[in-house]
Design a protein around this motif. Structure first.
Motif, PDB file in Angstrom:
ATOM      1  N   LEU A  30      -3.137   1.615  -2.637  1.00 28.55           N
ATOM      2  CA  LEU A  30      -1.783   2.107  -2.466  1.00 28.55           C
ATOM      3  C   LEU A  30      -0.945   0.915  -2.056  1.00 28.55           C
ATOM      4  N   GLN A  31       0.045   0.571  -2.864  1.00 30.20           N
ATOM      5  CA  GLN A  31       0.937  -0.533  -2.536  1.00 30.20           C
ATOM      6  C   GLN A  31       2.272   0.034  -2.073  1.00 30.20           C
ATOM      7  N   ALA A  42       2.905  -4.176   1.658  1.00 33.66           N
ATOM      8  CA  ALA A  42       1.572  -3.884   2.198  1.00 33.66           C
ATOM      9  C   ALA A  42       0.715  -3.260   1.118  1.00 33.66           C
ATOM     10  N   THR A  43      -0.585  -3.499   1.210  1.00 34.11           N
ATOM     11  CA  THR A  43      -1.549  -2.917   0.279  1.00 34.11           C
ATOM     12  C   THR A  43      -2.646  -2.246   1.091  1.00 34.11           C
ATOM     13  N   ILE A  44      -2.796  -0.959   0.900  1.00 27.56           N
ATOM     14  CA  ILE A  44      -3.831  -0.188   1.592  1.00 27.56           C
ATOM     15  C   ILE A  44      -4.922   0.130   0.583  1.00 27.56           C
ATOM     16  N   VAL A  45      -6.124  -0.375   0.852  1.00 28.99           N
ATOM     17  CA  VAL A  45      -7.263  -0.138  -0.034  1.00 28.99           C
ATOM     18  C   VAL A  45      -7.768   1.285   0.204  1.00 28.99           C
ATOM     19  N   LEU A  46      -7.940   2.030  -0.877  1.00 26.18           N
ATOM     20  CA  LEU A  46      -8.407   3.405  -0.795  1.00 26.18           C
ATOM     21  C   LEU A  46      -9.930   3.449  -0.749  1.00 26.18           C
ATOM     22  N   PHE A  61      -7.114  12.776  -0.097  1.00 34.34           N
ATOM     23  CA  PHE A  61      -7.764  11.475  -0.143  1.00 34.34           C
ATOM     24  C   PHE A  61      -8.743  11.329   1.017  1.00 34.34           C
ATOM     25  N   SER A  62      -9.824  10.598   0.775  1.00 31.66           N
ATOM     26  CA  SER A  62     -10.912  10.420   1.742  1.00 31.66           C
ATOM     27  C   SER A  62     -10.708   9.180   2.595  1.00 31.66           C
ATOM     28  N   GLY A  63     -11.377   9.184   3.751  1.00 40.35           N
ATOM     29  CA  GLY A  63     -11.486   7.980   4.559  1.00 40.35           C
ATOM     30  C   GLY A  63     -10.242   7.565   5.321  1.00 40.35           C
ATOM     31  N   PHE A  64      -9.375   8.491   5.616  1.00 39.07           N
ATOM     32  CA  PHE A  64      -8.164   8.169   6.369  1.00 39.07           C
ATOM     33  C   PHE A  64      -8.386   8.401   7.840  1.00 39.07           C
ATOM     34  N   PRO A  65      -7.718   7.654   8.722  1.00 34.23           N
ATOM     35  CA  PRO A  65      -6.642   6.707   8.425  1.00 34.23           C
ATOM     36  C   PRO A  65      -7.168   5.423   7.789  1.00 34.23           C
ATOM     37  N   ARG A  66      -6.298   4.768   7.033  1.00 34.01           N
ATOM     38  CA  ARG A  66      -6.591   3.497   6.384  1.00 34.01           C
ATOM     39  C   ARG A  66      -5.431   2.551   6.684  1.00 34.01           C
ATOM     40  N   SER A  67      -5.749   1.260   6.739  1.00 35.05           N
ATOM     41  CA  SER A  67      -4.726   0.280   7.138  1.00 35.05           C
ATOM     42  C   SER A  67      -4.748  -0.963   6.275  1.00 35.05           C
ATOM     43  N   ASP A  68      -3.603  -1.594   6.210  1.00 36.98           N
ATOM     44  CA  ASP A  68      -3.494  -2.984   5.783  1.00 36.98           C
ATOM     45  C   ASP A  68      -3.385  -3.738   7.100  1.00 36.98           C
ATOM     46  N   THR A  69      -4.350  -4.571   7.409  1.00 39.21           N
ATOM     47  CA  THR A  69      -4.393  -5.225   8.719  1.00 39.21           C
ATOM     48  C   THR A  69      -3.447  -6.416   8.840  1.00 39.21           C
ATOM     49  N   SER A  70      -2.782  -6.772   7.746  1.00 43.51           N
ATOM     50  CA  SER A  70      -1.829  -7.884   7.797  1.00 43.51           C
ATOM     51  C   SER A  70      -0.820  -7.723   6.665  1.00 43.51           C
ATOM     52  N   ALA A  71       0.330  -7.112   6.971  1.00 43.42           N
ATOM     53  CA  ALA A  71       1.359  -6.884   5.958  1.00 43.42           C
ATOM     54  C   ALA A  71       1.714  -8.188   5.247  1.00 43.42           C
ATOM     55  N   ASP A  72       2.025  -8.069   3.970  1.00 35.81           N
ATOM     56  CA  ASP A  72       2.241  -9.230   3.108  1.00 35.81           C
ATOM     57  C   ASP A  72       3.624  -9.862   3.228  1.00 35.81           C
ATOM     58  N   ALA A  73       4.623  -9.053   3.603  1.00 35.16           N
ATOM     59  CA  ALA A  73       5.996  -9.569   3.593  1.00 35.16           C
ATOM     60  C   ALA A  73       6.875  -8.762   4.543  1.00 35.16           C
ATOM     61  N   ILE A  82       0.276   3.747  -6.760  1.00 31.38           N
ATOM     62  CA  ILE A  82      -1.185   3.709  -6.639  1.00 31.38           C
ATOM     63  C   ILE A  82      -1.716   3.070  -7.903  1.00 31.38           C
ATOM     64  N   ARG A  83      -2.608   2.106  -7.712  1.00 31.24           N
ATOM     65  CA  ARG A  83      -3.213   1.376  -8.829  1.00 31.24           C
ATOM     66  C   ARG A  83      -4.723   1.471  -8.752  1.00 31.24           C
ATOM     67  N   ASP A  84      -5.363   1.359  -9.913  1.00 30.68           N
ATOM     68  CA  ASP A  84      -6.817   1.233  -9.896  1.00 30.68           C
ATOM     69  C   ASP A  84      -7.166  -0.201  -9.501  1.00 30.68           C
TER      70      ASP A  84
END
Length: 128
Positions: A30-31, A42-46, A61-73, A82-84
């Motif tokens: 999820l971007q 930010a990019t959160i890996v599913l 969706f499974s495995g939440f909460p989920r995080s991007d531990t370092s935002a990109d910008a 959402i991308r594959d």
């Protein structure tokens, strides 16, 4: 006249979306970005697989909460996709906002800063 789908049809459609997210060689993402996805903030890996079978017309969706531990910008979050894992768009046009905004994705703040932790606590898609 409104078109109505059976719950079975809704579940099958949502399961196909999940299968498409999972179709790459790894987990989908999820971007979160600025307006028009001009900048990815930010990019959160599913999880992989991203969800269990849909039920009642809802894909959870499974495995939440989920995080991007370092935002990109730095920037103001306004859009998401959402991308594959191969970088192919699966869902685009998602909106981002704060509680009460009516957006598709809700955060406490839409002001993102590079390096901060961005956490999403849950995610569902409800079929119409």
């Amino acid at each position: 006249m409104a078109v109505n789908y059976s719950t079975t049809a809704k579940n099958n459609r949502l399961d196909a979306v999940a299968a498409t997210i999972d179709s790459g060689s790894g987990p989908g993402v999820l971007q979160i970005g600025t307006a028009g996805m001009a900048t990815v903030l930010a990019t959160i890996v599913l999880a992989d697989p991203c969800a269990a079978a849909a039920s009642g017309g809802v894909l959870t969706f499974s495995g939440f909460p989920r995080s991007d531990t370092s935002a990109d910008a730095d920037g103001t979050a306004a859009a998401a996709r959402i991308r594959d894992s191969n970088g192919n768009d699966v869902i685009t046009g998602l909106t981002v906002g704060v509680v009460g905004s009516g957006a598709d994705i809700i955060f406490e703040s839409v002001s993102f800063n590079v390096g901060e932790i961005i956490t999403l606590n849950s995610a569902t898609i409800t079929a119409n």
